[in-house]
Design a protein around this motif. Structure first.
Motif, mmCIF file in Angstrom:
data_model
loop_
_atom_site.group_PDB
_atom_site.id
_atom_site.type_symbol
_atom_site.label_atom_id
_atom_site.label_comp_id
_atom_site.label_asym_id
_atom_site.label_seq_id
_atom_site.Cartn_x
_atom_site.Cartn_y
_atom_site.Cartn_z
ATOM 1 N N GLN A 155 3.142 -9.454 -16.425
ATOM 2 C CA GLN A 155 2.533 -8.129 -16.490
ATOM 3 C C GLN A 155 1.041 -8.185 -16.171
ATOM 4 O O GLN A 155 0.529 -7.373 -15.401
ATOM 5 C CB GLN A 155 2.743 -7.529 -17.881
ATOM 6 N N PHE A 156 0.324 -9.145 -16.743
ATOM 7 C CA PHE A 156 -1.103 -9.264 -16.475
ATOM 8 C C PHE A 156 -1.364 -9.553 -14.994
ATOM 9 O O PHE A 156 -2.263 -8.979 -14.381
ATOM 10 C CB PHE A 156 -1.702 -10.375 -17.330
ATOM 11 N N LEU A 157 -0.574 -10.457 -14.409
ATOM 12 C CA LEU A 157 -0.783 -10.830 -13.012
ATOM 13 C C LEU A 157 -0.474 -9.678 -12.072
ATOM 14 O O LEU A 157 -1.232 -9.403 -11.127
ATOM 15 C CB LEU A 157 0.072 -12.051 -12.664
ATOM 16 N N THR A 158 0.641 -8.995 -12.292
ATOM 17 C CA THR A 158 1.004 -7.892 -11.399
ATOM 18 C C THR A 158 0.014 -6.738 -11.506
ATOM 19 O O THR A 158 -0.222 -6.021 -10.527
ATOM 20 C CB THR A 158 2.424 -7.397 -11.683
ATOM 21 N N GLN A 159 -0.569 -6.538 -12.684
ATOM 22 C CA GLN A 159 -1.597 -5.513 -12.819
ATOM 23 C C GLN A 159 -2.802 -5.829 -11.944
ATOM 24 O O GLN A 159 -3.356 -4.942 -11.271
ATOM 25 C CB GLN A 159 -2.028 -5.387 -14.284
ATOM 26 N N GLN A 160 -3.209 -7.077 -11.932
ATOM 27 C CA GLN A 160 -4.350 -7.473 -11.109
ATOM 28 C C GLN A 160 -4.027 -7.362 -9.617
ATOM 29 O O GLN A 160 -4.865 -6.940 -8.810
ATOM 30 C CB GLN A 160 -4.769 -8.911 -11.443
ATOM 31 N N LEU A 161 -2.805 -7.699 -9.241
ATOM 32 C CA LEU A 161 -2.409 -7.581 -7.832
ATOM 33 C C LEU A 161 -2.348 -6.109 -7.415
ATOM 34 O O LEU A 161 -2.717 -5.767 -6.281
ATOM 35 C CB LEU A 161 -1.064 -8.266 -7.613
ATOM 36 N N ALA A 162 -1.896 -5.251 -8.310
ATOM 37 C CA ALA A 162 -1.850 -3.820 -8.008
ATOM 38 C C ALA A 162 -3.264 -3.267 -7.834
ATOM 39 O O ALA A 162 -3.514 -2.447 -6.936
ATOM 40 C CB ALA A 162 -1.113 -3.077 -9.112
ATOM 41 N N LEU A 163 -4.191 -3.712 -8.674
ATOM 42 C CA LEU A 163 -5.579 -3.270 -8.534
ATOM 43 C C LEU A 163 -6.165 -3.715 -7.199
ATOM 44 O O LEU A 163 -6.908 -2.970 -6.552
ATOM 45 C CB LEU A 163 -6.420 -3.831 -9.687
#
Length: 621
Positions: free
Chosen positions: A528-536
């Motif tokens: 979840q943390f990683l995908t949030q950063q990739l989405a940003l």
């Protein structure tokens, strides 16, 4: 694409999770480097220099993470880009010596297209197709020699995996004149060894197929094989090839194997260049694959150490098998059942198919002249035409000949003109992934928990590959990068990193985003943390300050690497093969300086998509 630290082995060792794993550490530690999965044999034939990781230490308790052993300073395209390059070149740990106006311009962020070495590089190709690159540097009476074979585990046939790595080991075993006390007596013993091995293989296959009896015959053949090995060993001079160079002052003699290439390298006094040229030519022109069966036992033990008994070894091997459909799915060290069946006939057949002069590139950097190298090349390599009918493998194309710009040529959804993955390349995604039947893999490992987010991407040797490398540095290239500052230093994750050339660079593969959750958290938390950063990143793009940081670091990294003869020899050979010319070294850097935020965002949106991701969940074992 390329890397200074790209002298990693095929194998994985387990390191401290607080240090961010490098791209090499994740690429072939199953056998996961170079942008490479590098297999490297350890021979004790000279000092080896460890490759540097790309990340920054983060807080929190230690947790094992996949890593690879770095054996020697193999410079690849990745090591010459971004913050990882700066660390690898020692720039982060010690002051950068500003040896030229170009160096000062790099640190100041000013554009200066001249790197200082281009006008001194000379090259020539022998009539047999063998290409030489020479960079004279008169600063010390030493020379670095790097032989790049454009063949690796990718080129192995199904059922014969592990061959490229085995052949790398066998290249140090000598010739009819080197490594033997009496080749006339040794040769019949080697033939007899082959006969015993193949008979033993056939009997074992018959037993496995359900045929009765044969166990006594197996015992007899094994005893015969051991006896013949002892007789042949009595006529062998171990490590004669390496000892000849060591006695002449040679250091760092080693080799590495990846999916994409095999490299052989060393450094020695410049007045011993002819000795190296003679030995190097002889081992490719007239190899003798002695000690084959004992060397196989060494590699089999290596597999047990690096794969079977490694905390992440089995998981990473299975992850590759499930997530990829092309030859990158196979481990460089090979599958056990394939490797067990390899004898000298198969080794010779692989050598005869690929080890011809047109598949070799040799770079020589140091206290030499092009005229001297040309004369020695003609003398020792000129008469070699290679095995009859050998396959000449293709090389990369220059960046200037590739499509680019925002909205470039590639998209996992279908591409343009039917070339979604590059000319002649097949879709790397398995059918089960495309059908939505298998988009993740979940298993326990002693190094868990952690998560692997594998995003499918085109070859790293295209323009989009350069963009992905820049995005990688924006995400995990140093303490100020997004994943490190926002997730690791903030205490949300123990570790986070990006490996763009996973598990190889020359063909379609994965951009792998990797994370280790805090103690007590699940892999899904890290996901979840990683995908949030990739989405940003995909939604908001790259900031000007971030882009400038990566561009400056890329230039400074190249200038730092340029101070090493070995690093430059490795880089010149690598770029020549992977980008069609050694000039790709400076052309790629120029491309990095030209990149702008819209193109970076476009590639991020096309690659870092949920429907383009295969996820690996490493559970606590």
């Amino acid at each position: 694409m390329l890397t200074i630290e790209r002298a990693a082995t095929h194998a994985s060792s387990i390191g401290d999770a607080r240090a961010q794993p490098s791209r090499l550490q994740l690429q072939n530690s199953w056998p996961v480097r170079s942008r490479s999965i590098q297999c490297s044999s350890s021979r004790g034939e000279g000092g080896a220099t460890a490759g540097a990781g790309r990340g920054t230490a983060g807080p929190g308790p230690s947790r094992s993470a996949p890593a690879v052993d770095a054996k020697a300073p193999v410079t690849t395209r990745r090591s010459l880009l971004g913050s990882a390059a700066v660390a690898a070149a020692g720039i982060a740990a010690s002051p950068l010596v500003l040896t030229s106006p170009s160096s000062a311009a790099a640190v100041a962020g000013r554009h200066d297209p001249a790197l200082g070495f281009e006008t001194r590089v000379e090259e020539f190709t022998l009539p047999n197709g063998l290409h030489f690159i020479v960079l004279p540097r008169r600063t010390a009476p030493v020379v670095a020699c790097h032989t790049y074979a454009n063949v690796g585990a990718w080129n192995e046939a199904e059922g014969v995996t592990g061959m490229a790595h085995l052949l790398e080991h066998m290249a140090f075993k000598g010739t009819p004149r080197i490594g033997t006390l009496d080749f006339a007596r040794e040769a019949p013993l080697l033939d007899a060894l082959d006969e015993a091995f193949y008979e033993l293989r056939d009997v074992q296959a018959s037993i496995s197929a359900g045929a009765g009896g044969g166990k006594t015959r197996v015992s007899t053949l094994r005893s015969r094989l051991r006896a013949l090995q002892d007789q042949a060993a009595a006529l062998t001079v171990p490590n004669a090839f390496g000892a000849a160079l060591q006695q002449a002052g040679g250091v760092g003699l080693n080799a590495t194997t990846s999916h994409d290439e095999t490299r052989y390298f060393c450094s020695l006094p410049s007045n011993k260049l002819e000795l190296w040229m003679a030995l190097e030519a002889e081992r490719f022109r007239a190899p003798v694959f002695r000690e084959l069966y004992s060397e196989k036992a060494v590699i089999e033990e290596e597999r047990r150490l690096r794969v079977d008994n490694a905390p992440m070894g089995r998981f990473q091997q299975e992850f590759a098998l499930r997530s990829l459909a092309n030859p990158y799915r196979r481990p460089v060290i090979g599958f056990e059942e394939d490797f067990d069946a390899i004898g000298r006939r198969e080794v010779q057949a692989f050598f005869d198919r690929f080890y011809g002069p047109a598949n070799l590139t040799i770079a020589v950097v140091g206290d030499v002249s092009s005229q001297q190298v040309h004369r020695l090349a003609e003398k020792y390599w000129g008469g070699w035409q290679g095995p009859p009918g050998y396959t000449v493998l293709p090389r990369g194309s220059p960046f200037a000949q590739q499509p680019g710009g925002a909205g470039g040529a590639w998209t996992a959804a279908g591409g343009q003109g039917g070339a979604a993955w590059g000319p002649g390349e097949a879709d790397p995604r398995p059918r089960a992934f495309l059908a939505g039947e298998e988009t993740s893999y979940r298993a326990a490992a002693r190094a868990g928990p952690s998560v692997f987010l594998g995003y499918y991407r085109p070859p790293m040797t295209c323009r989009e590959g350069v963009v992905l490398e820049v995005l990688s540095d924006v995400l995990s290239g140093g303490r100020t990068s997004r994943l490190v500052s926002e997730l690791v230093l903030s205490g949300r994750l123990l570790s986070a990193a990006v490996v763009t050339g996973y598990p190889g660079e020359a063909h379609p593969g994965m951009a792998l985003v990797y994370g280790i959750p805090n103690q007590g958290d699940s892999p899904e938390v890290a996901e979840q943390f990683l995908t949030q950063q990739l989405a940003l990143l995909a939604q908001g793009g790259v900031g000007e300050a971030e882009l400038v940081r990566v561009q400056r670091a890329s230039r400074a990294g190249l200038l730092g690497a340029a101070q090493s003869n070995g690093a430059m020899a490795s880089a010149l050979a690598s770029y020549h093969v992977q980008t069609g010319s050694w000039r790709g070294l400076s052309e790629e850097l120029e491309l990095v300086t030209q990149l702008r935020a819209p193109e970076l965002q476009d590639v991020a949106q096309r690659v870092f998509r949920a429907d383009n991701r295969f996820t690996g969940y490493v559970l606590k074992g």
